[in-house]
Design a protein around this motif. Structure first.
Motif, PDB file in Angstrom:
ATOM      1  N   LYS A  32      87.332  40.145 160.736  1.00 34.76           N
ATOM      2  CA  LYS A  32      88.822  39.723 160.723  1.00 34.76           C
ATOM      3  C   LYS A  32      89.141  39.366 159.267  1.00 34.76           C
ATOM      4  O   LYS A  32      90.189  39.890 158.668  1.00 34.76           O
ATOM      5  CB  LYS A  32      89.319  38.542 161.574  1.00 34.76           C
ATOM      6  CG  LYS A  32      89.325  39.088 163.230  1.00 34.76           C
ATOM      7  CD  LYS A  32      89.774  37.928 163.665  1.00 34.76           C
ATOM      8  CE  LYS A  32      89.718  38.312 165.369  1.00 34.76           C
ATOM      9  NZ  LYS A  32      90.020  37.447 166.430  1.00 34.76           N
ATOM     10  N   GLU A  33      88.338  38.652 158.409  1.00 33.30           N
ATOM     11  CA  GLU A  33      88.856  38.107 157.085  1.00 33.30           C
ATOM     12  C   GLU A  33      88.530  39.627 156.065  1.00 33.30           C
ATOM     13  O   GLU A  33      89.335  39.833 155.369  1.00 33.30           O
ATOM     14  CB  GLU A  33      87.502  37.308 156.578  1.00 33.30           C
ATOM     15  CG  GLU A  33      87.698  35.867 157.196  1.00 33.30           C
ATOM     16  CD  GLU A  33      87.044  34.941 156.541  1.00 33.30           C
ATOM     17  OE1 GLU A  33      86.538  35.148 155.505  1.00 33.30           O
ATOM     18  OE2 GLU A  33      86.653  34.005 157.296  1.00 33.30           O
ATOM     19  N   ALA A  36      91.596  41.661 156.625  1.00 35.23           N
ATOM     20  CA  ALA A  36      92.805  41.211 156.263  1.00 35.23           C
ATOM     21  C   ALA A  36      92.901  41.416 154.732  1.00 35.23           C
ATOM     22  O   ALA A  36      93.789  41.698 153.930  1.00 35.23           O
ATOM     23  CB  ALA A  36      92.972  39.661 156.394  1.00 35.23           C
ATOM     24  N   ASN A  39      93.417  44.865 153.828  1.00 33.79           N
ATOM     25  CA  ASN A  39      95.128  45.062 154.225  1.00 33.79           C
ATOM     26  C   ASN A  39      95.662  44.955 152.858  1.00 33.79           C
ATOM     27  O   ASN A  39      96.680  45.348 152.480  1.00 33.79           O
ATOM     28  CB  ASN A  39      95.555  44.419 155.263  1.00 33.79           C
ATOM     29  CG  ASN A  39      96.803  44.807 155.743  1.00 33.79           C
ATOM     30  OD1 ASN A  39      97.378  45.955 155.992  1.00 33.79           O
ATOM     31  ND2 ASN A  39      97.551  43.827 156.015  1.00 33.79           N
TER      32      ASN A  39
END
Length: 57
Positions: A32-33, A36, A39
């Motif tokens: 998830k990190e 992110a 992104n």
């Protein structure tokens, strides 16, 4: 720009999205990190490209 267009980045992102949507992609805290961070980099690239093209959006 040409090299970016020739890369398989879009296809790879599409495959990741597909597997996430069908529940086959296991995403932990580190992933998830990483997503992110990626992104944020993509947003920065988009902003710079839009600016370089003289566009407002």
């Amino acid at each position: 720009m040409a090299l970016l267009g020739q890369s398989r980045i879009a296809s790879n992102l599409n495959q990741l999205a597909y597997h996430a949507n069908i529940g086959a992609l296991i995403v932990g805290a580190q992933e998830k990190e990483d997503i992110a961070e990626a992104n944020a980099h993509l947003l920065a690239i988009r902003t710079l490209l839009v600016k370089a093209l003289g566009k407002s959006r």
